[in-house]
Motif scaffolding. Structure first.
Motif, PDB file in Angstrom:
ATOM      1  N   ALA A   1       0.838  -1.203   0.000  1.00 26.96           N
ATOM      2  CA  ALA A   1       0.000   0.000   0.000  1.00 26.96           C
ATOM      3  C   ALA A   1       0.871   1.252   0.000  1.00 26.96           C
ATOM      4  O   ALA A   1       1.951   1.272   0.591  1.00 26.96           O
ATOM      5  CB  ALA A   1      -0.915   0.006   1.221  1.00 26.96           C
TER       6      ALA A   1
ATOM      7  N   GLU B   1      -4.763   1.425   1.625  1.00 28.24           N
ATOM      8  CA  GLU B   1      -4.922   0.205   2.428  1.00 28.24           C
ATOM      9  C   GLU B   1      -6.398  -0.110   2.676  1.00 28.24           C
ATOM     10  O   GLU B   1      -6.825  -1.263   2.585  1.00 28.24           O
ATOM     11  CB  GLU B   1      -4.203   0.362   3.765  1.00 28.24           C
TER      12      GLU B   1
ATOM     13  N   VAL C   1      -2.011  -6.494   3.799  1.00 23.89           N
ATOM     14  CA  VAL C   1      -1.553  -5.227   3.226  1.00 23.89           C
ATOM     15  C   VAL C   1      -0.307  -4.792   3.980  1.00 23.89           C
ATOM     16  O   VAL C   1      -0.289  -4.797   5.218  1.00 23.89           O
ATOM     17  CB  VAL C   1      -2.642  -4.144   3.315  1.00 23.89           C
TER      18      VAL C   1
ATOM     19  N   HIS D   1       3.054  -1.938   4.403  1.00 24.39           N
ATOM     20  CA  HIS D   1       3.578  -0.585   4.156  1.00 24.39           C
ATOM     21  C   HIS D   1       5.099  -0.654   4.361  1.00 24.39           C
ATOM     22  O   HIS D   1       5.586  -0.283   5.431  1.00 24.39           O
ATOM     23  CB  HIS D   1       2.997   0.416   5.147  1.00 24.39           C
TER      24      HIS D   1
END
Length: 221
Positions: free
Chosen positions: A100, A106, A117, A119
């Protein structure tokens, strides 16, 4: 039996995952719409193919439905990331992990069927920040929005004292799940475990509790 993975998007994040999975002996299908990147990975991945992941017919032709786990690591093109995830969901892929760009991205990914998801930039930033705070904080992994697991060196305030003395769970709300001493790992250490120089603790808990624990026992004045 080898697990099969597909990595869509071979930028720094996707390329790193592709390399690591391949090094671990996994079957990896590498997909990107950039010919130079595909050429870079053709001798690394099991298969490296130029394709548009937003084209359902192309993904079907590549046999994506037979893949156990697909990682969508598309860079800055949020629209392509979302469309690709929708297609993979419609095709019934068992496990879909997506990179994401931001919190809004997200939310959309979670709603359209992504199983996980990530990061990478944000998470790496947190890990580096914790390491900068103190050399005793070796690693930091976010488990959820408010819980984490940290790997820390024993601070001077802990040397010669036992788990019972420090009573970390009662005083800080954290749990010491393991202690590493060189190559040895003591899982669920006993209350009479005495800390010595070089010990490394694996601690799990709420972020606010871990922060108190680090400030009081780990970070040196």
């Amino acid at each position: 039996m080898k697990r099969e993975f597909a990595v869509i998007g071979l930028g720094r994040f996707g390329g790193s995952i592709c390399r690591e999975l391949s090094m671990e002996g996994m079957e990896v299908l590498a997909i990107d719409n950039n010919e130079d990147r595909i050429n870079e990975f053709k001798n690394i991945a099991s298969h490296a193919v130029i394709a548009d992941s937003t084209d359902e017919a192309s993904l079907k032709e590549l046999g994506i439905k037979n893949i156990d786990h697909v990682i969508v690591a598309i860079g800055d093109d949020i629209q392509a990331s979302i469309l690709t995830t929708v297609i993979l969901t419609d095709l019934g892929i068992k496990k879909i992990t997506v990179k994401a760009q931001n919190d809004y991205h997200e939310k959309i990914l979670n709603k359209i069927g992504a199983n996980q998801v990530v990061h990478p930039e944000r998470d790496m930033g947190k890990r580096i920040a914790h390491n900068i705070i103190s050399n005793n904080i070796l690693d930091y992994l976010e488990l959820s929005d408010d819980h984490s697991i940290v790997e820390v060196k024993v601070g001077n305030k802990m040397l010669g004292r036992t788990l019972a003395d420090l009573d970390i769970r009662a005083n800080y709300g954290c749990n010491v799940v393991a202690v590493k001493q060189g190559k040895d790992i003591n899982v669920s250490p006993s209350a009479d475990h005495s800390f010595s120089e070089g010990d490394v603790l694996i601690v799990i808990g709420a972020d606010k509790d871990i922060s108190r624990f680090e400030k009081h026992l780990v970070i040196e004045d």
